[in-house]
Enzyme design. Structure first.
Site, PDB file in Angstrom:
ATOM      1  CB  THR A   1       5.777   0.048  16.377  1.00 37.65           C
ATOM      2  OG1 THR A   1       6.368  -1.128  15.837  1.00 37.65           O
ATOM      3  CG2 THR A   1       6.863   0.971  16.855  1.00 37.65           C
TER       4      THR A   1
ATOM      5  CG  ASP B   1       3.285  -2.314   6.631  1.00 38.19           C
ATOM      6  OD1 ASP B   1       2.541  -3.133   6.065  1.00 38.19           O
ATOM      7  OD2 ASP B   1       3.688  -1.252   6.095  1.00 38.19           O
ATOM      8  CD  GLU B   2       5.442  -0.772  12.460  1.00 41.07           C
ATOM      9  OE1 GLU B   2       6.398  -1.398  12.014  1.00 41.07           O
ATOM     10  OE2 GLU B   2       5.414   0.485  12.532  1.00 41.07           O
TER      11      GLU B   2
ATOM     12  CD1 TRP C   1      -0.071  -1.188   3.311  1.00 43.33           C
ATOM     13  CD2 TRP C   1       0.219   1.044   3.334  1.00 43.33           C
ATOM     14  NE1 TRP C   1       0.557  -0.855   4.483  1.00 43.33           N
ATOM     15  CE2 TRP C   1       0.737   0.513   4.526  1.00 43.33           C
ATOM     16  CE3 TRP C   1       0.288   2.418   3.134  1.00 43.33           C
ATOM     17  CZ2 TRP C   1       1.320   1.313   5.521  1.00 43.33           C
ATOM     18  CZ3 TRP C   1       0.877   3.213   4.112  1.00 43.33           C
ATOM     19  CH2 TRP C   1       1.382   2.657   5.287  1.00 43.33           C
TER      20      TRP C   1
ATOM     21  CD  GLU D   1       9.230   0.349   9.978  1.00 46.15           C
ATOM     22  OE1 GLU D   1       8.479   1.293  10.264  1.00 46.15           O
ATOM     23  OE2 GLU D   1       9.132  -0.760  10.517  1.00 46.15           O
TER      24      GLU D   1
ATOM     25  CG  HIS E   1       5.116   2.636   8.726  1.00 44.84           C
ATOM     26  ND1 HIS E   1       5.686   1.669   9.525  1.00 44.84           N
ATOM     27  CD2 HIS E   1       4.466   1.957   7.745  1.00 44.84           C
ATOM     28  CE1 HIS E   1       5.396   0.478   9.046  1.00 44.84           C
ATOM     29  NE2 HIS E   1       4.671   0.621   7.963  1.00 44.84           N
TER      30      HIS E   1
ATOM     31  CG  HIS F   1       8.340  -4.791   9.725  1.00 40.89           C
ATOM     32  ND1 HIS F   1       8.121  -3.440   9.768  1.00 40.89           N
ATOM     33  CD2 HIS F   1       8.236  -5.133   8.413  1.00 40.89           C
ATOM     34  CE1 HIS F   1       7.893  -2.984   8.531  1.00 40.89           C
ATOM     35  NE2 HIS F   1       7.951  -3.994   7.710  1.00 40.89           N
TER      36      HIS F   1
ATOM     37  CD  GLU G   1       6.523   4.052  12.338  1.00 44.97           C
ATOM     38  OE1 GLU G   1       7.350   3.746  11.463  1.00 44.97           O
ATOM     39  OE2 GLU G   1       5.977   3.211  13.077  1.00 44.97           O
TER      40      GLU G   1
ATOM     41  CD  GLU H   1       9.483  -3.552  13.271  1.00 37.32           C
ATOM     42  OE1 GLU H   1       8.287  -3.312  13.025  1.00 37.32           O
ATOM     43  OE2 GLU H   1      10.403  -2.911  12.752  1.00 37.32           O
TER      44      GLU H   1
HETATM   45 FE   LIG Z   1       8.201  -1.962  11.501  1.00 40.96          FE
HETATM   46 FE   LIG Z   2       6.901   1.628  11.432  1.00 40.53          FE
END
Ligand SMILES: [Fe+2]
Ligand SMILES: [Fe+2]
Length: 325
Positions: free
Chosen positions: A168, A197-198, A34, A112, A115, A201, A77, A165
């Site tokens: 967050t 996403d986090e 995205w 990242e 973000h 990760h 971020e 990660e």
């Molecule tokens: Fe991340």
């Molecule tokens: Fe992030």
């Protein structure tokens, strides 16, 4: 397989194929990612101004603490892509464009980067934030030194990133929930995307540590213990506003996060407990005496932290951030 007493450099080298697989599994291609534009009003369409108006109306009801947390998250971020330089300093990291490690770090920080972009753009459009003050804090954070207390050691560094990660993930997810409750569906959706996403990760860094436990359980356990003794500090712990001492702003930011339940000391302990289960710390074998002591320390820590957390009070004092007029 590598020798039982491998150096950090050997372990990093040995992990290369695994890192390639992890990158393919847990990072998305640019085509599949995205982009901030997907989640915010398009500036090229005729009804752009109507959409901005609607966005600002929804943002009007967001609480002060939520806004402060959002600004702090955005600054954090925004600084994250600069972690590439921190990561490349880790002992054993090859100085080669073709290395799977280089591809991992570039792919991770490139994800990242979106973000900071999406959060920043949302806040700009919301009209609720003094953008200049926020931008100054971002510039400070990138320019100031930061010490994650990992000593450039890969084992310690991956404990750190695994922890961060998840932290967050939790905080963006909670901001999304609160935003939804306060009627801002755009913000909720956007933070939900960041949180997802986090989570990916976190899984990748979990697998790095699991892999190292396979080959060097003792040293990995000592690194885990050491990081927990030092306590994992937030990457933005030197965050500051213009005219405010380094790190002071960060304390107010975490107070706000505690007050609205976005990230609390209970979450810190919960993450630790989940890591103990994830890496089967209680059943870890092949440890020497120091390794066993480290394991015992880590196993006993959640209960100790819970006792301390029970005595801690969430700070009531409201702080007036320069970020919010
Ligand atoms: Fe991340
Ligand atoms: Fe992030």
């Amino acid at each position: 397989m590598i020798s039982a007493v491998a150096t950090r450099v050997e372990v990093i080298k040995w992990m290369e194929d695994f890192v390639s697989e992890t990158t393919a599994e847990f990072l998305k291609t640019v085509e599949d990612s995205w982009q901030p534009t997907d989640l915010l009003p398009l500036s090229t369409v005729d009804n752009f101004f109507d959409e901005i108006k609607a966005l600002r109306e929804r943002a009007r009801d967001l609480s002060y603490d939520l806004l402060a947390v959002l600004v702090g998250d955005t600054i954090t971020e925004e600084a994250l892509p600069t972690y590439e330089s921190w990561f490349m300093k880790i002992k054993g990291m090859p100085n080669s464009e073709q290395s799977p490690w280089t591809k991992w770090i570039r792919g991770w920080t490139a994800e990242e980067n979106r973000h900071g972009d999406v959060l920043n753009r949302y806040l700009y459009l919301s009209g609720r934030v003094n953008m200049r003050e926020m931008e100054a804090s971002t510039q400070f954070l990138i320019a100031d030194v930061f010490d994650l207390m990992t000593d450039d050691d890969p084992f310690r560094s991956f404990i750190y990133t695994r922890y961060q990660e998840t932290a967050t993930n939790i905080s963006h997810r909670r901001v999304a929930q609160i935003a939804k409750k306060q009627g801002d569906t755009i913000l909720a959706k956007l933070c939900g995307h960041v949180a997802a996403d986090e989570a990916r990760h976190a899984k990748a860094y979990k697998s790095f540590v699991s892999k190292i436990f396979e080959v060097d359980a003792n040293e990995m356990m000592l690194a885990f213990e050491d990081m927990m003794r030092k306590k994992i500090v937030m990457p933005a712990h030197y965050m500051r506003e213009m005219g405010v001492d380094m790190g002071k702003t960060f304390g107010h930011f975490t107070d706000a996060a505690q007050r609205i339940g976005v990230y609390t000391s209970v979450d810190y302990t919960d993450i630790l407990e989940s890591l103990i289960v994830e890496w089967k710390i209680d059943a870890m074998t092949g440890l020497n005496e120091a390794g066993e002591r480290a394991r015992d320390y880590v196993m006993a820590l959640p209960d100790r932290l819970k006792r301390v957390a029970g005595r801690m009070r969430v700070p009531e004092l409201e702080y007036k951030f320069r970020w919010i007029d």
